[in-house]
Write a protein that holds these residues in place. Sequence first.
Motif, PDB file in Angstrom:
ATOM      1  N   ARG A   1       0.006   9.333  -5.392  1.00 41.97           N
ATOM      2  CA  ARG A   1       0.263  10.712  -5.016  1.00 41.97           C
ATOM      3  C   ARG A   1       0.943  11.449  -6.168  1.00 41.97           C
TER       4      ARG A   1
ATOM      5  N   GLY B   1       0.817  -1.213   0.000  1.00 38.77           N
ATOM      6  CA  GLY B   1       0.000   0.000   0.000  1.00 38.77           C
ATOM      7  C   GLY B   1       0.843   1.252   0.000  1.00 38.77           C
ATOM      8  N   SER B   2       1.911   1.249   0.770  1.00 42.95           N
ATOM      9  CA  SER B   2       2.677   2.494   0.888  1.00 42.95           C
ATOM     10  C   SER B   2       3.284   2.875  -0.453  1.00 42.95           C
TER      11      SER B   2
ATOM     12  N   VAL C   1       0.362   3.993  -2.822  1.00 36.89           N
ATOM     13  CA  VAL C   1      -0.087   5.336  -2.431  1.00 36.89           C
ATOM     14  C   VAL C   1       0.903   6.373  -2.940  1.00 36.89           C
ATOM     15  N   ASP C   2       2.181   6.019  -2.840  1.00 41.54           N
ATOM     16  CA  ASP C   2       3.203   6.919  -3.348  1.00 41.54           C
ATOM     17  C   ASP C   2       2.988   7.186  -4.839  1.00 41.54           C
TER      18      ASP C   2
END
Lengths: 122, 911
Positions: free
Chosen positions: B842, B834-835, B838-839
């Motif tokens: 973004r 997820g991280s 999400v990056d």
Amino acid sequence: MGKSDRDPRELIPLKPDVFLILSILARGVRHGYGIMQAAHTWPGGGMEIQAGALYRRLKWMMAEGLIQEVRPVNRSEDPSERKRDYGLTPFGRLVAREEAKRMAGLLAAARDAELVPGAEGA
Amino acid sequence: MGVYLRRWLLGAICAGYEVFLRSFPKAFRDQVGEDISLAFKQGCGSALEGAGFIAAIAYAWRGYKDALKEGFAERRASPPAPYADRAKTRNHTVDNLFLDLRFSLRALRKRPVFSGIAIFVLALGIGSATAIFSVVNGVLLKPFPYPDVDRLVVLWNSNPERGQDEYRMAARGFFELQRSTSAFSGMAVAAGATANLTSPDLPPSRVNGSLISADFFQVLGVQPVMGRSFRPEENLGEHRVVLLSHSLWADRFGGDPEIIGKRIEMDGIQVEVVGVMPRVSLPMGGSSLSLPGPDVHLFWRPLDYDQAWISQFAAHVMAVVARLEPEAGIFQARQQAASVALSLVSGDQAPEGEEILVRPLKEQIVGDIRRNLLVLFAAVGLLLVLACGNVANLLLTRAKDRERELAVRAALGAGRPRLVTQNLMETLILGSFGGLLGLALARWGSSYLVGNLPENLPRQSEIGVDGSVLLFTVGISIGASLLAMLVPTVRIVGREAVGGLKESGRGATSGIGKNRTNRAIVVGQVALATVLLFAAGLLFRSLQTLSRVDPGFRSEGVTIAQLMLPEMKYGEVGQVMSFYDQLRERVEALPGVSDVAFAMDHPLQTTWWNGIRLLDRAPPDPEESPIAIFRPVSDRYFETVGIPVSEGRSFDSGDRFSDHPVMLVNQALVQRYFNGESPLGERIGFTVGRNIWGEEAPTTFEIVGVIENVRFNGLRMPSEPAFHIPMHQFPYGAVKLLVRGSGTIGDIPGLIQDQVWAVDPDLPVTNIRTLDQVLAEVMAQDRFNVLLLQYFALVALTLAAAGIYGILNYVVSQRKPEIGVRVALGAQTSSVLGSVVVDALRLGGLGLGIGLVAGLGVSRFLEVLLFEVPPHDLLVISGVCSVLGLVTLGSGVVPALRAARTDPMDALRPE
């Protein structure tokens, strides 16, 4: 180093621009730009010799003993005007004469082949 | 002022020379370097004084080349100084450059994937830009083949009050302009013409040409290469003389050097060739003045001022070309033309509101296309910037990998300039290879473009890869390299040499914040891709809307052929009629053919406007004299083309021989001049003059039917008022044959050709096309724009995706130790995954937001190209958002999976 004992024919045929420089200097001492100017207006077409090419030729001609640096009579004090003058050595004159003889022979042959316009009566 | 400018220029040139002088070995320079510079300066100075600015630049160019060539020759000839000596000399830039070059080549070879991607990305950008530039160069930048072309203007009539843009002038206006203006040093006219060329040994061919005033080529400033131009007396009465274009002379007459004075057969009459024009693009008078390429066959014949249709003054058939007086500006010319227009109107010699337009010739030829081309050029510019961004990103990422290497080299004494030079060298090598590959792409792309260009693009023959295109490619290759290396260089210059050693020590992690520059570049890429995608989407929607427009007829199954009956052979109207009838009978008998008709224009073509008089009622606006498009058609025309008759009746064969002239009008005419009331039974009068057989046309016509509107002026334009009269009541020699077939009849062009030749073996049949093709041509420009922008958007999207992928991959590999620790401490796979995603989102989201704002700004400039699509079309915006969202997600998934699969043992193992 005994260059003057050399057979002038060793250097023949000359590159056209070398022969031109020799012919120019045969009329008197000149500095680099003076040679360029004379080359441009020389009878029989004339050519544009660029500075870089000129000084490489001059270097080679000096090394072969065809020309030498000449100390000018009235040297300018302005540093931007200070530059080397070049003159013909006796050996250089011999080589030029030898090349001229060769070219005269060529010209005669060309005339025989009727390649030279208006030369019948010559 | 001139002195200062000259001195400055000379200084700049000499400073440049010093750089090139460095190609000589140091020893040589120490000896005679100053003398060389001085000699060059004097030579260049005298060129500047003697022959001016251009000569000095040329001299400098030769001097630079000479220094480079001789310098390297000298370098090869003279033995290198011993190593110790070399180390002592401080100034060894050139030697270093060679060293750097070798080093860079080796470094690039060692990373083939990196180098390959960078070169490919650059080639994509450079190639696209070069291909479009070759078009821009050919169409907009190459000089016109006429002297002082900026003084050439074209004059048209226009009538803004009636929404009529520009149309050809009538003879009256031309003669009045000639008589009472002083701003022009010469003024000439051209009217469109065509002729059938026949000879015993060649098939007949139809050639386009112009009827011109004698001084036409004098005004243009072009002389015939052989023979002479026309004499003024040849404009009075019929003179059988002709000028040939160079290609017509070369192709049709085999370049006959004795052609002058020979007679050739045109339209069945013998015409004397008086001259051959040079092989350049020359204008042709038509409905607008066009400039066909030098390969197009053309002829010119003198315009006969005495001929009926000229002397009657009313027919608007003349394209007027004029040359401005040296002292006169275009403003003065416009003022004088305006006063002529006013006096014509007030003298009732021109319809109310008619004006005279003066346009520069250059603008006339390329004006309309200029905007479109520049939009395309801007798009490739963006693409190139994107590619540079991508390469910059690759370089940055690699610079990180090489931080240790750089730090070691710096610690061993390599100065920053040296590191920068080497970086520069690498990028320039990438740029050169990219440029070479790009050039190959561009050559291919440019020939593809030329094959797909819309027909209305002027000066197509000028398009190709030439010297200036090459120069452009070299320029942008260097520019792109410099742009790509700007950011990495700033990084090298700005960072502490020791930092690299420290940073890459064990356990260090690169946080997200540290990649700010890379991230900014990726956001920029996404934003640019968004702009291009947005533009492509809008144009695509516009094309869709346009192709759904009902043209007002049914194009499928209709084939058109152009015929031209020469007046000499068809000297009487009866002969023309019988030709029509015979041909129709034969074509109708072909299996599968359902309808056959003749018309002067096909439905998407307008050649004539005519003034009309309403005889049974007052015009709605007494100030406005009615005007409408004039269309002679045969019976069965509306059935053949599929135009519905909404009221009254169509033409039938009974109208042919009737003494009772009838006409059909369209709905637009009914709306404008009959207030929408039924016009059936009312009469309309108009004067068209005589046809080529000298027959006077009828002047009063009864309206017997109303047809639906047809978009005569292209799909973007609303229908204009138009009226149709039966062609048999007023025949013309130049006609189109229209055939509707059921589609299964095979080789229609061949069959039509055979039938025409069966009736008249000397008659060329040209321009055989289907109505669908004509319709497609009308949309060709739009289709072309969409094609190109779609291509750009696709490439931009690919680049942006590669950018996102690249940076995330890099971040993941940098964060490997950190992720390893997190996984070892029990972090869930999903949270790691997820991280990263999400990056990615973004980055994508930010780029998308910026891109949408920019896109909305840009789309206002696109509005002129759009057809009934608002520049902020919601469908397009949502489409762009979803495409970019998917791409972002897609390019983030692979790095994310890689992160999630991180093996803590592997990640934490010491280096």
